[in-house]
Design a protein around this motif. Structure first.
Motif, short mmCIF file in Angstrom:
data_model
loop_
_atom_site.label_atom_id
_atom_site.label_comp_id
_atom_site.label_asym_id
_atom_site.label_seq_id
_atom_site.Cartn_x
_atom_site.Cartn_y
_atom_site.Cartn_z
N PRO A 24 27.40 0.78 1.00
CA PRO A 24 27.20 -0.66 1.34
C PRO A 24 27.72 -1.87 0.26
CG PRO A 24 25.14 0.24 0.58
CD PRO A 24 25.91 1.21 0.59
N ILE A 25 28.72 -2.66 0.58
CA ILE A 25 29.19 -3.56 -0.35
C ILE A 25 28.65 -5.08 0.02
CG2 ILE A 25 31.34 -4.62 -1.50
CD1 ILE A 25 32.77 -2.07 -0.87
N ALA A 26 27.65 -5.32 -0.88
CA ALA A 26 27.01 -6.44 -0.55
C ALA A 26 27.61 -7.88 -0.55
CB ALA A 26 25.48 -6.62 -1.09
N PHE A 27 27.34 -8.99 0.15
CA PHE A 27 27.56 -10.19 -0.09
C PHE A 27 29.09 -10.87 0.16
CE2 PHE A 27 23.65 -9.90 -2.84
CZ PHE A 27 23.12 -11.17 -1.89
N ILE A 28 29.98 -9.85 0.40
CA ILE A 28 31.44 -10.13 0.81
C ILE A 28 31.19 -10.69 2.10
CG2 ILE A 28 33.75 -9.31 1.23
CD1 ILE A 28 33.17 -9.17 -1.68
N ALA A 29 30.50 -10.07 3.15
CA ALA A 29 30.45 -10.64 4.46
C ALA A 29 29.79 -12.08 4.58
CB ALA A 29 29.77 -9.79 5.57
N LEU A 30 28.84 -12.23 3.57
CA LEU A 30 28.12 -13.44 3.56
C LEU A 30 29.04 -14.77 3.16
CD1 LEU A 30 25.32 -14.97 3.64
CD2 LEU A 30 24.98 -14.60 1.13
N ALA A 31 29.57 -14.42 1.91
CA ALA A 31 30.55 -15.65 1.21
C ALA A 31 31.97 -15.83 1.91
CB ALA A 31 30.61 -15.19 -0.16
N ALA A 32 32.57 -14.88 2.23
CA ALA A 32 33.91 -15.08 2.97
C ALA A 32 34.17 -16.01 3.81
CB ALA A 32 34.57 -13.55 3.10
N PRO A 33 33.33 -15.85 4.91
CA PRO A 33 33.40 -16.72 6.08
C PRO A 33 33.15 -18.37 5.59
CG PRO A 33 32.09 -15.04 7.02
CD PRO A 33 32.15 -14.99 5.03
N GLN A 34 32.47 -18.50 4.87
CA GLN A 34 31.99 -19.96 4.46
C GLN A 34 33.13 -20.69 3.57
OE1 GLN A 34 29.59 -22.23 5.73
NE2 GLN A 34 29.14 -20.32 7.09
N ILE A 35 33.55 -19.64 2.61
CA ILE A 35 34.71 -20.00 1.73
C ILE A 35 36.01 -20.40 2.47
CG2 ILE A 35 36.19 -19.22 -0.30
CD1 ILE A 35 33.60 -17.83 -1.39
N GLY A 36 36.28 -19.38 3.32
CA GLY A 36 37.30 -19.22 4.29
C GLY A 36 37.57 -20.77 5.03
N ARG A 37 36.28 -20.96 5.68
CA ARG A 37 35.96 -22.09 6.50
C ARG A 37 36.41 -23.29 5.69
NH1 ARG A 37 32.46 -25.95 7.52
NH2 ARG A 37 31.06 -24.90 6.32
N ARG A 38 35.95 -23.56 4.55
CA ARG A 38 36.30 -24.60 3.71
C ARG A 38 37.65 -24.76 3.21
NH1 ARG A 38 31.10 -23.47 3.41
NH2 ARG A 38 29.45 -25.30 2.91
N LEU A 39 38.18 -23.54 2.97
CA LEU A 39 39.68 -23.75 2.55
C LEU A 39 40.47 -24.12 3.73
CD1 LEU A 39 39.79 -20.37 0.50
CD2 LEU A 39 40.12 -22.69 -0.52
N GLY B 3 39.60 -25.93 6.33
CA GLY B 3 39.17 -27.27 6.57
C GLY B 3 38.85 -27.17 8.09
N ALA B 4 38.04 -26.07 8.48
CA ALA B 4 38.06 -25.77 10.03
C ALA B 4 36.58 -26.16 10.19
CB ALA B 4 38.08 -24.32 10.51
N ALA B 5 36.18 -26.74 11.58
CA ALA B 5 35.10 -27.21 12.07
C ALA B 5 34.19 -26.03 12.25
CB ALA B 5 35.05 -28.13 13.23
N GLY B 6 34.59 -24.97 12.72
CA GLY B 6 33.93 -23.71 13.17
C GLY B 6 34.24 -22.56 12.07
N ILE B 7 33.98 -21.39 12.30
CA ILE B 7 34.37 -20.22 11.35
C ILE B 7 35.27 -19.44 11.70
CG2 ILE B 7 33.19 -18.31 9.86
CD1 ILE B 7 30.52 -19.75 10.50
N PRO B 8 36.39 -19.81 11.66
CA PRO B 8 37.58 -18.95 12.22
C PRO B 8 37.75 -17.54 11.55
CG PRO B 8 38.44 -20.74 10.74
CD PRO B 8 37.06 -20.90 10.74
N LEU B 9 38.26 -16.61 12.13
CA LEU B 9 38.43 -15.27 11.66
C LEU B 9 39.37 -14.96 10.76
CD1 LEU B 9 37.78 -13.35 15.26
CD2 LEU B 9 36.01 -13.99 13.36
N LEU B 10 40.73 -15.71 10.95
CA LEU B 10 41.71 -15.44 9.98
C LEU B 10 41.25 -15.74 8.62
CD1 LEU B 10 44.32 -14.10 9.49
CD2 LEU B 10 45.34 -16.05 10.26
#
Length: 309
Positions: free
Chosen positions: A234-249, A251-258
């Motif tokens: 179990p590798i913790a916190f990658i799944a928590l942080a990556a979507p929000q950081i990716g969304r901000r980078l 500039g998307a309104a939702g949480i895109p997968l790519l």
């Protein structure tokens, strides 16, 4: 990703120059260290990080909550429970670890979903119940380790930190195939998922079958998380942080997968390199570094959410 990948192929007990790396990759200057030891680890960080980023994005879209990630709501712990049972009760083969991780994650996901479904689906209720289930499952995992034989317990505790060390080509064929199939499956439903993230009524009027979509999102998210857990722990916190950081980078309104997948790949690659460098020549498990970084991110996220409230 390319820069971190090149650094990962160069760095080790002995430094390899970029020329040596390119020679090993092209076959003009074969190197067992680069092609058989370092390259599988770099690729594992890339693919597993992307899988965890997508899993986090799926559950954050599902719950509409930045805290709705597999490691927070207990899916990592459930997958670890299944792997522990495979280690302590069965012989602990690769197939048993993979199957146990998937079954454990699905069981915990089913329990959380059923408990949170009360006259309709509520993302906030799912997160709160998931945190409680996570605490209980973690306690069960500790009990299993304490009851296990000493050698098995030591191996289980070391593996629970999450590590990419020692991963070879023979460990990656099936996990990479499973992750590729899961990512292709959810990519085909990405538009419907983003419709559902806007509003349930909007999704229904545009022809989205919400219950089937949510089931698919849960299955893919659990499958990605459990596949990574079966190989690397179990590798913790990658799944928590990556979507929000990716969304901000992005500039998307939702949480895109790519963006979530690419950010997850960068985070896990970077965390693994830090784990190798911090106390060199002793290498830390990557889960230790990701937890330390993710803990700081979680504090910031909670502070921000409380400030909004």
């Amino acid at each position: 990703m390319l820069g971190l990948g090149l650094l990962g192929l160069c760095y080790g007990a002995s430094w390899s120059t970029p020329d040596e790396v390119f020679g090993a990759l092209s076959g003009t200057g074969p190197s067992v260290v680069i092609s058989d030891w370092r390259l599988p680890r770099v690729l594992a960080g890339l693919v597993f990080g992307a899988a965890l980023g997508v899993a986090g994005a799926l559950f954050q879209n599902l719950t509409r909550n930045p805290l709705g990630s597999p490691d927070v709501i207990g899916l990592d712990a459930g997958a670890y429970t299944g792997a522990l049972i495979a280690l302590t009760v069965l012989s602990g083969t690769s197939a048993q670890l993979a199957t146990g991780s998937v079954v454990g994650g699905l069981v915990v996901a089913g329990v959380i979903y059923l408990l949170s479904f009360d006259r309709g689906f509520s993302g906030l209720r799912l997160v709160v119940i998931g945190i409680a289930v996570n605490a209980m499952v973690t306690a069960i995992n500790s009990w299993i380790v304490l009851r296990a034989d000493l050698e098995v317990a030591i191996a289980a505790v070391g593996w629970s930190a999450g590590s990419l060390a020692g991963i070879g080509w023979e460990d990656l064929g099936i996990p990479f195939t499973v992750i590729a199939v899961l990512l292709a499956l959810i990519a085909s439903r990405a538009h419907a998922m983003h419709q559902a993230a806007l509003d349930d009524a909007v999704a229904v009027t545009t022809g989205v079958a919400l219950n089937r979509l949510r089931l698919l999102m849960v299955l893919v998210g659990v499958g990605c998380t459990a596949t990574v857990t079966a190989v690397a722990g179990p590798i913790a916190f990658i799944a928590l942080a990556a979507p929000q950081i990716g969304r901000r980078l992005a500039g998307a309104a939702g949480i895109p997968l790519l963006p979530a997948a690419l950010t997850g790949a960068v985070l896990l690659q970077g965390a693994d390199l830090l784990a190798q460098m911090l106390l060199a020549p002793v290498a830390l498990p990557v889960g230790v570094v990701s937890t330390a970084i993710g803990g700081c991110y979680l504090i910031w996220l909670l502070t921000k959410e409380v400030g909004r409230a």
